[in-house]
Scaffold this active site. Structure first.
Site, short mmCIF file in Angstrom:
data_model
loop_
_atom_site.label_atom_id
_atom_site.label_comp_id
_atom_site.label_asym_id
_atom_site.label_seq_id
_atom_site.Cartn_x
_atom_site.Cartn_y
_atom_site.Cartn_z
N ASP A 1 1.11 -1.17 -0.10
CA ASP A 1 -0.48 0.08 -0.19
C ASP A 1 0.75 1.36 -0.17
O ASP A 1 2.52 1.08 0.68
CB ASP A 1 -1.23 0.48 1.55
C1 LIG Z 1 3.29 7.93 -5.76
C2 LIG Z 1 2.53 7.22 -6.67
C3 LIG Z 1 1.33 6.48 -6.40
N1 LIG Z 1 1.31 5.14 -7.85
C4 LIG Z 1 0.68 4.48 -7.32
C5 LIG Z 1 1.18 2.70 -6.85
C6 LIG Z 1 -0.37 2.21 -6.25
O1 LIG Z 1 -0.65 1.81 -7.17
C7 LIG Z 1 -1.15 3.52 -6.16
C8 LIG Z 1 -0.99 4.00 -4.63
O2 LIG Z 1 -2.79 2.69 -4.51
P1 LIG Z 1 -2.78 2.22 -3.27
O3 LIG Z 1 -3.71 1.85 -2.47
O4 LIG Z 1 -1.57 1.12 -2.68
O5 LIG Z 1 -2.72 0.61 -4.11
P2 LIG Z 1 -3.69 -0.13 -5.91
O6 LIG Z 1 -4.84 0.49 -5.48
O7 LIG Z 1 -3.31 0.41 -6.99
O8 LIG Z 1 -3.66 -0.73 -5.99
P3 LIG Z 1 -4.00 -2.35 -4.73
O9 LIG Z 1 -4.78 -2.11 -3.45
O10 LIG Z 1 -5.06 -3.34 -5.70
O11 LIG Z 1 -2.84 -3.01 -4.49
O12 LIG Z 1 -0.60 4.52 -6.90
C9 LIG Z 1 1.84 5.54 -9.14
O13 LIG Z 1 1.83 4.81 -9.67
N2 LIG Z 1 3.08 6.52 -8.98
C10 LIG Z 1 3.69 7.08 -7.79
O14 LIG Z 1 4.46 8.44 -8.48
#
Ligand SMILES: Cc1cn([C@H]2C[C@H](O)[C@@H](COP(=O)(O)OP(=O)(O)OP(=O)(O)O)O2)c(=O)[nH]c1=O
Length: 218
Positions: A82
């Protein structure tokens, strides 16, 4: 992107990515891990405690996602994560809509901030688990109205914590010092390798009747 390290899965178990995040799958693939994808249910991420810090929150959510998916796999290594951004005590998750994304970008504009990713590995054949959190510090340039407008209309903010994608190649965001790029994008590959290599020493047995989260390093 920095070179991505990898490790073998303890006991040769199948690796299950408990995430629907395309970024996490891309990172694992880029490091040559073999895995299947089984995302956790949406309710694994519900319930925010007002006194909880960003590292506490991502550790808890990673644990809950792994716990949810672990019930569906008899003999596997489940991996969940997360990610949130954090600035001045505020926790920024995924924006709910464009207005929310704009609010987040204006909050981060011109400021140093942190991205935290919680990682949980859960071995389902003996219910042993470890949780860890990695922090990466970033700095965002001051964004003009035009830059914000352009980024919002690109829709690249969707589904990304803090409403920005480090991987989107914007020159207005950079990592401070030697922080982990993969951690910002959703999965700290360097720490994942260490956790897999030391899993047998660090993992704790989970009481499946009333499971409690093992303490992370943060
Ligand atoms: C800060 C940042 C986050 N992110 C993304 C990573 C995660 O996918 C998302 C944060 O949300 P999360 O809730 O961590 O993950 P998710 O909902 O995408 O997937 P799941 O819960 O099924 O594991 O933000 C980027 O792609 N680039 C960035 O620079």
């Amino acid at each position: 992107m920095q070179r991505l390290p990898s490790a073998t899965i303890p006991g040769g178990l199948p690796l299950v990515l408990a995430s629907g995040s395309p970024r996490r799958a891309q990172l694992l693939k880029a490091a040559s891990y073999q895995f299947t994808i089984d995302p956790a249910g949406a309710d694994a991420e519900c319930g925010m405690c007002s006194r909880e810090t960003a590292p506490e929150l991502v550790a808890r959510y990673a644990f809950r996602k792994a716990q949810d998916v672990a019930t569906r796999h008899r003999s596997a290594m489940v991996l969940a994560a997360d990610t949130v951004a954090s600035v001045a005590g505020m926790i920024l998750g995924k924006p709910s809509d464009e207005l929310h994304a704009e609010e987040m970008l204006r909050t981060l504009s011109g400021r140093r901030h942190d991205v935290y990713t919680g990682v949980c590995l859960w071995r389902t054949n003996d219910q042993r688990c470890c949780v860890d959190v990695v922090r990466t510090e970033l700095v965002m340039e001051t964004l003009t109205d035009k830059m914000i407008e352009e980024y919002l209309s690109s829709m690249l903010w969707e589904g990304k914590a803090g409403a920005f994608g480090y991987q989107d190649g914007n020159d207005w965001i950079r990592i401070v010092g030697k922080g982990s790029e993969s951690n910002v994008v959703g999965l700290p590959m360097e720490r994942l390798k260490e956790l897999l290599e030391t899993f047998d020493q660090i993992a704790e047995t989970i009481d499946t009747v009333g499971p409690e989260m093992p303490t992370s390093n943060q």
